[in-house]
Write an enzyme that holds these catalytic residues in place. Structure first.
Site, PDB file in Angstrom:
ATOM      1  N   THR A   1       4.819  -4.423   6.244  1.00  0.00           N
ATOM      2  CA  THR A   1       4.991  -4.327   4.788  1.00  0.00           C
ATOM      3  C   THR A   1       6.286  -3.581   4.480  1.00  0.00           C
ATOM      4  O   THR A   1       6.697  -2.703   5.246  1.00  0.00           O
ATOM      5  CB  THR A   1       3.782  -3.546   4.208  1.00  0.00           C
TER       6      THR A   1
ATOM      7  N   ARG B   1      -8.139 -11.839  -0.175  1.00  0.00           N
ATOM      8  CA  ARG B   1      -8.150 -10.393   0.123  1.00  0.00           C
ATOM      9  C   ARG B   1      -6.884  -9.746  -0.462  1.00  0.00           C
ATOM     10  O   ARG B   1      -5.784 -10.252  -0.310  1.00  0.00           O
ATOM     11  CB  ARG B   1      -8.199 -10.179   1.633  1.00  0.00           C
ATOM     12  N   VAL B   2      -7.048  -8.620  -1.136  1.00  0.00           N
ATOM     13  CA  VAL B   2      -5.893  -7.844  -1.597  1.00  0.00           C
ATOM     14  C   VAL B   2      -5.955  -6.488  -0.905  1.00  0.00           C
ATOM     15  O   VAL B   2      -7.022  -5.884  -0.824  1.00  0.00           O
ATOM     16  CB  VAL B   2      -5.923  -7.660  -3.136  1.00  0.00           C
ATOM     17  N   GLY B   3      -4.811  -6.042  -0.398  1.00  0.00           N
ATOM     18  CA  GLY B   3      -4.758  -4.751   0.284  1.00  0.00           C
ATOM     19  C   GLY B   3      -4.283  -3.650  -0.645  1.00  0.00           C
ATOM     20  O   GLY B   3      -4.277  -3.804  -1.872  1.00  0.00           O
ATOM     21  N   ASP B   4      -3.867  -2.552  -0.048  1.00  0.00           N
ATOM     22  CA  ASP B   4      -3.437  -1.390  -0.835  1.00  0.00           C
ATOM     23  C   ASP B   4      -2.093  -1.572  -1.525  1.00  0.00           C
ATOM     24  O   ASP B   4      -1.837  -0.995  -2.582  1.00  0.00           O
ATOM     25  CB  ASP B   4      -3.313  -0.174   0.092  1.00  0.00           C
TER      26      ASP B   4
ATOM     27  N   THR C   1       2.515   1.906   3.919  1.00  0.00           N
ATOM     28  CA  THR C   1       2.261   0.741   4.752  1.00  0.00           C
ATOM     29  C   THR C   1       1.156   1.119   5.730  1.00  0.00           C
ATOM     30  O   THR C   1       0.894   2.302   5.940  1.00  0.00           O
ATOM     31  CB  THR C   1       3.531   0.292   5.499  1.00  0.00           C
ATOM     32  N   GLY C   2       0.517   0.118   6.305  1.00  0.00           N
ATOM     33  CA  GLY C   2      -0.533   0.426   7.277  1.00  0.00           C
ATOM     34  C   GLY C   2      -1.810  -0.332   6.965  1.00  0.00           C
ATOM     35  O   GLY C   2      -1.807  -1.289   6.188  1.00  0.00           O
TER      36      GLY C   2
ATOM     37  N   GLY D   1      -4.656  -1.348   5.162  1.00  0.00           N
ATOM     38  CA  GLY D   1      -4.802  -1.205   3.714  1.00  0.00           C
ATOM     39  C   GLY D   1      -6.126  -0.638   3.230  1.00  0.00           C
ATOM     40  O   GLY D   1      -6.159   0.128   2.269  1.00  0.00           O
TER      41      GLY D   1
HETATM   42  N1  ASP Z   1      -0.980  -2.263   3.898  1.00  0.00           N
HETATM   43  C1  ASP Z   1      -0.865  -3.691   3.999  1.00  0.00           C
HETATM   44  C2  ASP Z   1      -2.166  -4.316   3.640  1.00  0.00           C
HETATM   45  O1  ASP Z   1      -3.193  -3.808   4.058  1.00  0.00           O
HETATM   46  C3  ASP Z   1      -0.451  -4.146   5.356  1.00  0.00           C
HETATM   47  C4  ASP Z   1       0.750  -3.476   5.938  1.00  0.00           C
HETATM   48  O2  ASP Z   1       1.171  -2.428   5.510  1.00  0.00           O
HETATM   49  O3  ASP Z   1       1.317  -4.075   6.838  1.00  0.00           O
HETATM   50  O4  ASP Z   1      -2.150  -5.348   3.014  1.00  0.00           O
END
Ligand code: ASP
Length: 305
Positions: free
Chosen positions: A174, A202-205, A225-226, A228
């Site tokens: 991300t 699906r929606v992440g953070d 990032t990470g 989510g």
């Molecule tokens: N945080 C992002 C998500 O969970 C993924 C990522 O940071 O690579 O959608």
């Protein structure tokens, strides 16, 4: 009050393999140069964030824009958010499939809508009505990701543990940016293709206010990032901004945020954090994180901090 500008970008946090380090560093450096050009010409923090993120969305190294991870059914679904610390205006899009640069769609929401968040077809229709040209989803899909998805699904079918998003070694590319402009305003943006093999919808953070992105002149601008899901549960970007508002120094607060993520939910990831005084921090609890920053004194990029 005239302020000395500051720009910080990230391009994901995970065990970036040695043979991908160079592309990650080059990618964040290029984005930094784009955003810095805006700031040094007296441009607004929001414009610098937009410019840096568009650059990383256009770079297939990262999990944003073309070249993003694929959903379980082989499509690209993108999420992005942008927030203006001066006014708290924010714009987000989720699960868009026909937008090459979702951060530009997020900017349109921020500028041209009384709403804050659009998803799916409605988001695409809104962007198109505001003049954005849509693309076909296939234009966002690249061979590398078709192969990656196939491998992930083969592992899954063989009953191997799914470390796709739950392990700190798994890929998180991300992109994000925080900026402080000469007028003393801060802004933040985050853009992502989400996680590999995610369920459609699906929606992440990343694109949720306060989770993967936040900005308020009175506290701080943050991009994460990470993995989510834990980041969302802790509303981590806002958690960190609030710590700065109550007196924390950004370089200490980012570290605290990563420890909190790890201890509370065994989560992993990285964060960049910047306040209105130009103090900033970068931290990750993954083996590596691609980052770069620039202020009037220094310019630096790396994969460890
Ligand atoms: N945080 C992002 C998500 O969970 C993924 C990522 O940071 O690579 O959608």
């Amino acid at each position: 009050m005239r302020q000395l500008p500051v720009l910080v970008v990230h391009g994901g946090a995970w065990a970036i393999p040695d043979d991908m380090v160079e592309t990650h560093i080059l990618g964040v450096q290029k984005a930094l140069a784009k955003g810095w050009h805006v700031l040094e010409s007296g441009g607004a923090a929001l414009d610098a964030v937009e410019s840096a993120i568009v650059c990383m969305e256009d770079d297939e190294t990262f999990d944003a824009g073309r070249g993003s991870f694929l959903t379980r059914d082989g499509r690209v679904q993108l999420d992005a958010l942008m927030m203006d610390g001066a006014t708290l205006r924010a714009g987000g899009v989720g699960c868009v499939e026909r937008i090459r640069n979702p951060i530009l769609a997020a900017r349109l929401v921020l500028e041209k809508s009384p709403h804050v968040y659009f998803v799916g077809e409605g988001a695409e229709r809104f962007a198109q009505e505001k003049g954005m040209q849509l693309c076909r989803n296939e234009e966002l899909v690249i061979e590398r990701e078709i192969k990656r998805l196939k491998e992930a699904q083969e592992k899954e079918a063989a009953g191997q543990p799914d470390l796709t998003f739950a392990g700190p070694l798994s890929s998180h590319d991300t992109v994000g940016c925080v900026a402080l402009d000469a007028n003393g305003n801060i802004a933040a943006g985050t853009s992502t293709g989400g996680t590999l093999n995610k369920d459609p919808g699906r929606v992440g953070d990343s694109s949720l206010i306060g989770c993967g992105c936040y900005a308020d002149n009175l506290s701080a601008a943050s991009s994460c990032t990470g993995w989510g899901e834990p980041i969302m549960k802790l509303v981590l970007a806002k958690w960190a901004a609030d710590k700065v508002r109550t007196g924390g120094a950004p370089d200490a607060v980012v570290q605290e945020a990563m420890q909190y993520l790890q201890k509370r939910l065994n989560g992993h990831g990285g964060m960049i954090l910047l306040d209105q005084r130009g103090r900033f921090g970068i931290s990750h609890n993954t083996p590596r994180m691609a980052w770069a920053y620039r202020n009037t004194e220094r310019e630096k990029a790396g994969i460890n901090c």
